[in-house]
Design a protein around this motif. Structure first.
Motif, PDB file in Angstrom:
ATOM      1  N   GLU A  75       0.738  -1.252  -0.117  1.00 53.45           N
ATOM      2  CA  GLU A  75       0.039  -0.032  -0.220  1.00 53.45           C
ATOM      3  C   GLU A  75       0.979   1.179   0.007  1.00 53.45           C
ATOM      4  OE1 GLU A  75      -3.315   2.514  -0.185  1.00 53.45           O
ATOM      5  OE2 GLU A  75      -2.820   0.469  -0.623  1.00 53.45           O
ATOM      6  N   ILE A  76       2.046   1.280   0.643  1.00 52.75           N
ATOM      7  CA  ILE A  76       3.206   2.235   0.453  1.00 52.75           C
ATOM      8  C   ILE A  76       3.466   2.621  -0.829  1.00 52.75           C
ATOM      9  CG2 ILE A  76       5.241   3.261   1.281  1.00 52.75           C
ATOM     10  CD1 ILE A  76       4.626   1.658   4.003  1.00 52.75           C
ATOM     11  N   VAL A  77       3.866   1.452  -1.493  1.00 55.71           N
ATOM     12  CA  VAL A  77       4.126   1.611  -2.912  1.00 55.71           C
ATOM     13  C   VAL A  77       3.078   2.352  -3.690  1.00 55.71           C
ATOM     14  CG1 VAL A  77       4.586   0.284  -4.923  1.00 55.71           C
ATOM     15  CG2 VAL A  77       5.738  -0.547  -2.833  1.00 55.71           C
ATOM     16  N   ARG A  78       1.793   1.752  -3.541  1.00 52.53           N
ATOM     17  CA  ARG A  78       0.585   2.446  -4.267  1.00 52.53           C
ATOM     18  C   ARG A  78       0.775   3.856  -3.805  1.00 52.53           C
ATOM     19  NH1 ARG A  78      -4.003  -0.396  -5.731  1.00 52.53           N
ATOM     20  NH2 ARG A  78      -3.386  -2.061  -4.249  1.00 52.53           N
ATOM     21  N   GLN A  79       0.784   4.089  -2.645  1.00 50.07           N
ATOM     22  CA  GLN A  79       0.540   5.618  -2.470  1.00 50.07           C
ATOM     23  C   GLN A  79       1.745   6.618  -2.971  1.00 50.07           C
ATOM     24  OE1 GLN A  79      -1.063   6.571   1.652  1.00 50.07           O
ATOM     25  NE2 GLN A  79      -2.301   4.879   1.470  1.00 50.07           N
ATOM     26  N   LEU A  80       3.020   6.097  -2.728  1.00 47.57           N
ATOM     27  CA  LEU A  80       3.992   6.760  -3.359  1.00 47.57           C
ATOM     28  C   LEU A  80       3.925   6.805  -4.861  1.00 47.57           C
ATOM     29  CD1 LEU A  80       6.970   5.219  -1.156  1.00 47.57           C
ATOM     30  CD2 LEU A  80       5.754   7.788  -1.191  1.00 47.57           C
ATOM     31  N   ALA A  81       3.609   5.943  -5.405  1.00 51.27           N
ATOM     32  CA  ALA A  81       3.319   5.836  -7.130  1.00 51.27           C
ATOM     33  C   ALA A  81       2.298   6.820  -7.518  1.00 51.27           C
ATOM     34  CB  ALA A  81       3.231   4.653  -7.643  1.00 51.27           C
ATOM     35  N   ALA A  82       1.370   6.905  -6.714  1.00 53.73           N
ATOM     36  CA  ALA A  82       0.256   7.938  -6.793  1.00 53.73           C
ATOM     37  C   ALA A  82       0.664   9.326  -6.687  1.00 53.73           C
ATOM     38  CB  ALA A  82      -1.098   7.687  -5.969  1.00 53.73           C
ATOM     39  N   ARG A 131      -4.398  -4.336   9.738  1.00 51.04           N
ATOM     40  CA  ARG A 131      -5.282  -5.722   9.243  1.00 51.04           C
ATOM     41  C   ARG A 131      -4.128  -5.953   8.183  1.00 51.04           C
ATOM     42  NH1 ARG A 131     -10.158  -3.488   8.475  1.00 51.04           N
ATOM     43  NH2 ARG A 131     -10.276  -3.242  10.796  1.00 51.04           N
ATOM     44  N   THR A 132      -3.323  -7.147   8.254  1.00 54.73           N
ATOM     45  CA  THR A 132      -2.554  -7.538   7.259  1.00 54.73           C
ATOM     46  C   THR A 132      -2.277  -9.133   7.811  1.00 54.73           C
ATOM     47  OG1 THR A 132      -0.502  -7.199   8.485  1.00 54.73           O
ATOM     48  CG2 THR A 132      -1.022  -5.494   6.961  1.00 54.73           C
ATOM     49  N   ASP A 133      -1.379  -9.598   6.863  1.00 52.50           N
ATOM     50  CA  ASP A 133      -1.062 -11.218   7.342  1.00 52.50           C
ATOM     51  C   ASP A 133      -0.401 -11.429   8.865  1.00 52.50           C
ATOM     52  OD1 ASP A 133      -2.335 -12.033   5.038  1.00 52.50           O
ATOM     53  OD2 ASP A 133      -0.559 -12.408   3.936  1.00 52.50           O
ATOM     54  N   MET A 134       0.603 -10.336   8.942  1.00 46.72           N
ATOM     55  CA  MET A 134       0.981 -10.260  10.082  1.00 46.72           C
ATOM     56  C   MET A 134       0.358  -9.811  11.404  1.00 46.72           C
ATOM     57  SD  MET A 134       4.795  -8.175  11.361  1.00 46.72           S
ATOM     58  CE  MET A 134       5.599  -8.805  10.262  1.00 46.72           C
ATOM     59  N   GLY A 135      -0.526  -8.760  11.218  1.00 48.02           N
ATOM     60  CA  GLY A 135      -1.361  -8.324  12.295  1.00 48.02           C
ATOM     61  C   GLY A 135      -2.670  -9.188  12.552  1.00 48.02           C
ATOM     62  N   GLY A 136      -3.073  -9.895  11.405  1.00 50.58           N
ATOM     63  CA  GLY A 136      -4.263 -10.864  11.534  1.00 50.58           C
ATOM     64  C   GLY A 136      -5.701  -9.876  11.314  1.00 50.58           C
ATOM     65  N   PRO A 137      -6.680 -10.934  11.317  1.00 50.42           N
ATOM     66  CA  PRO A 137      -7.913 -10.254  10.997  1.00 50.42           C
ATOM     67  C   PRO A 137      -8.562  -9.895  12.146  1.00 50.42           C
ATOM     68  CG  PRO A 137      -8.142 -12.664  11.463  1.00 50.42           C
ATOM     69  CD  PRO A 137      -6.645 -12.410  11.191  1.00 50.42           C
ATOM     70  N   ALA A 138      -8.067  -9.751  13.190  1.00 52.54           N
ATOM     71  CA  ALA A 138      -8.632  -9.055  14.455  1.00 52.54           C
ATOM     72  C   ALA A 138      -8.246  -7.521  14.596  1.00 52.54           C
ATOM     73  CB  ALA A 138      -8.486  -9.600  15.625  1.00 52.54           C
ATOM     74  N   ALA A 139      -7.010  -7.297  13.635  1.00 50.34           N
ATOM     75  CA  ALA A 139      -6.385  -6.011  13.677  1.00 50.34           C
ATOM     76  C   ALA A 139      -7.451  -4.923  13.582  1.00 50.34           C
ATOM     77  CB  ALA A 139      -5.275  -5.882  12.702  1.00 50.34           C
ATOM     78  N   THR A 140      -7.177  -3.677  13.957  1.00 51.92           N
ATOM     79  CA  THR A 140      -8.222  -2.685  13.939  1.00 51.92           C
ATOM     80  C   THR A 140      -7.768  -1.500  13.055  1.00 51.92           C
ATOM     81  OG1 THR A 140      -6.822  -1.459  15.867  1.00 51.92           O
ATOM     82  CG2 THR A 140      -8.694  -3.036  16.357  1.00 51.92           C
ATOM     83  N   VAL A 141      -6.715  -1.492  12.324  1.00 50.45           N
ATOM     84  CA  VAL A 141      -6.243  -0.539  11.441  1.00 50.45           C
ATOM     85  C   VAL A 141      -6.163  -0.813   9.984  1.00 50.45           C
ATOM     86  CG1 VAL A 141      -4.614   1.480  11.010  1.00 50.45           C
ATOM     87  CG2 VAL A 141      -5.118   0.640  13.060  1.00 50.45           C
ATOM     88  N   PRO A 142      -7.176  -0.381   9.124  1.00 47.87           N
ATOM     89  CA  PRO A 142      -7.087  -0.567   7.715  1.00 47.87           C
ATOM     90  C   PRO A 142      -5.817  -0.133   6.968  1.00 47.87           C
ATOM     91  CG  PRO A 142      -9.067   0.812   8.126  1.00 47.87           C
ATOM     92  CD  PRO A 142      -8.139   0.709   9.398  1.00 47.87           C
ATOM     93  N   VAL A 143      -5.436  -1.000   5.953  1.00 52.39           N
ATOM     94  CA  VAL A 143      -3.973  -0.818   5.518  1.00 52.39           C
ATOM     95  C   VAL A 143      -3.870   0.557   4.963  1.00 52.39           C
ATOM     96  CG1 VAL A 143      -2.247  -1.769   3.710  1.00 52.39           C
ATOM     97  CG2 VAL A 143      -3.645  -3.204   4.930  1.00 52.39           C
ATOM     98  N   ALA A 144      -4.621   1.235   4.269  1.00 56.82           N
ATOM     99  CA  ALA A 144      -4.761   2.466   3.503  1.00 56.82           C
ATOM    100  C   ALA A 144      -4.605   3.486   4.708  1.00 56.82           C
ATOM    101  CB  ALA A 144      -5.982   2.734   2.782  1.00 56.82           C
ATOM    102  N   GLU A 145      -5.281   3.243   5.879  1.00 55.48           N
ATOM    103  CA  GLU A 145      -5.080   4.432   7.027  1.00 55.48           C
ATOM    104  C   GLU A 145      -3.796   4.172   7.434  1.00 55.48           C
ATOM    105  OE1 GLU A 145      -6.881   4.711  11.569  1.00 55.48           O
ATOM    106  OE2 GLU A 145      -8.163   4.464   9.666  1.00 55.48           O
ATOM    107  N   ALA A 146      -3.222   3.164   7.721  1.00 53.46           N
ATOM    108  CA  ALA A 146      -1.929   2.716   8.272  1.00 53.46           C
ATOM    109  C   ALA A 146      -0.621   3.439   7.380  1.00 53.46           C
ATOM    110  CB  ALA A 146      -1.658   1.144   8.746  1.00 53.46           C
TER     111      ALA A 146
END
Length: 233
Positions: A18-25, A190-205
């Protein structure tokens, strides 16, 4: 080539992608660094309109030869590195405590989370110094903050505390060269490392590391940030 070049490690999924995506944007040319080129290419193919600004390259930050080969490749292809996001990390000591920790696990954790970031930073700093511009972002964690330190996952905690110290050291050392160095805590993502219970969406993080990677010349350096706010170490 006048376009600034950013390198994001561990970027074939989750927060790094997601950081790649945001920097490319933001019109940077982004190198998606991944231990697996195949996974990196598959990830890049899903980036839609910004995919043409992303290049995939193999990199294992825990392997000195891989880092050396990567930096040579970077020089051949782009002859510059303006932004480095040290995102690659492992968390492999769940359930351990400091008094009984497996030190082989501790070493493996430090090799990636601390020494990998240190080695790659050393390798790209000359290119940044040559242009008197650089932005280095270290993905840290609140579990490494000394002000709130408790027990559990000792290898991961120590690796992030050490990464925070390294951030401060590099920030002071590189400030005269126009290079800003900061760390950030993305939260429980909410990533593979954080797991499905994680509270922060990837785009926000991804917002804070992207912000730190694109700071203006008068931006901060040597800080730890979450949600663009300065945290105590």
């Amino acid at each position: 080539m006048n376009t600034r070049v950013a390198v994001v490690t561990g970027a074939n999924r989750g927060l790094g992608l997601e950081i790649v995506r945001q920097l490319a944007a933001r019109d940077l040319r982004v190198v998606l660094a991944s231990r697996s080129v195949e996974r990196g290419e598959a990830a890049a193919a899903g980036l839609g309109d910004v995919a043409d600004r992303v290049t995939v390259a193999p990199l294992d930050v825990a392997d000195t030869t891989s880092v050396t080969d990567f930096v040579h490749w970077l020089h051949r292809h782009f002859r510059r590195c303006d932004v480095l996001v040290n995102n690659a990390a492992v968390a492999i000591d769940g359930g351990q405590d400091a008094s009984t920790a497996n030190l082989d696990v501790v070493r493996r954790t430090l090799e990636t989370n601390l020494l990998g970031a240190w080695l790659l930073t050393q390798a790209v700093v000359p290119a940044m110094r040559a242009r008197r511009y650089g932005r280095i972002v270290n993905l840290s964690s609140s579990v490494g903050r000394l002000t709130t330190m408790v027990s559990g996952i000792p290898a991961y905690r120590v690796s992030k505390t050490a990464l925070n110290a390294l951030t401060r050291i590099f920030a002071d050392e590189l400030a005269p060269d126009g290079i800003l160095v900061n760390a950030c805590c993305p939260g429980w993502v909410r990533t593979d490392m954080g797991g499905p219970a994680a509270t922060v969406p990837v785009a926000e993080a991804s917002d804070t590391p992207t912000w730190l990677a694109t700071l203006p010349p008068d931006g901060p350096t040597g800080g730890l940030y979450r949600d663009r706010r300065l945290l105590a170490w």
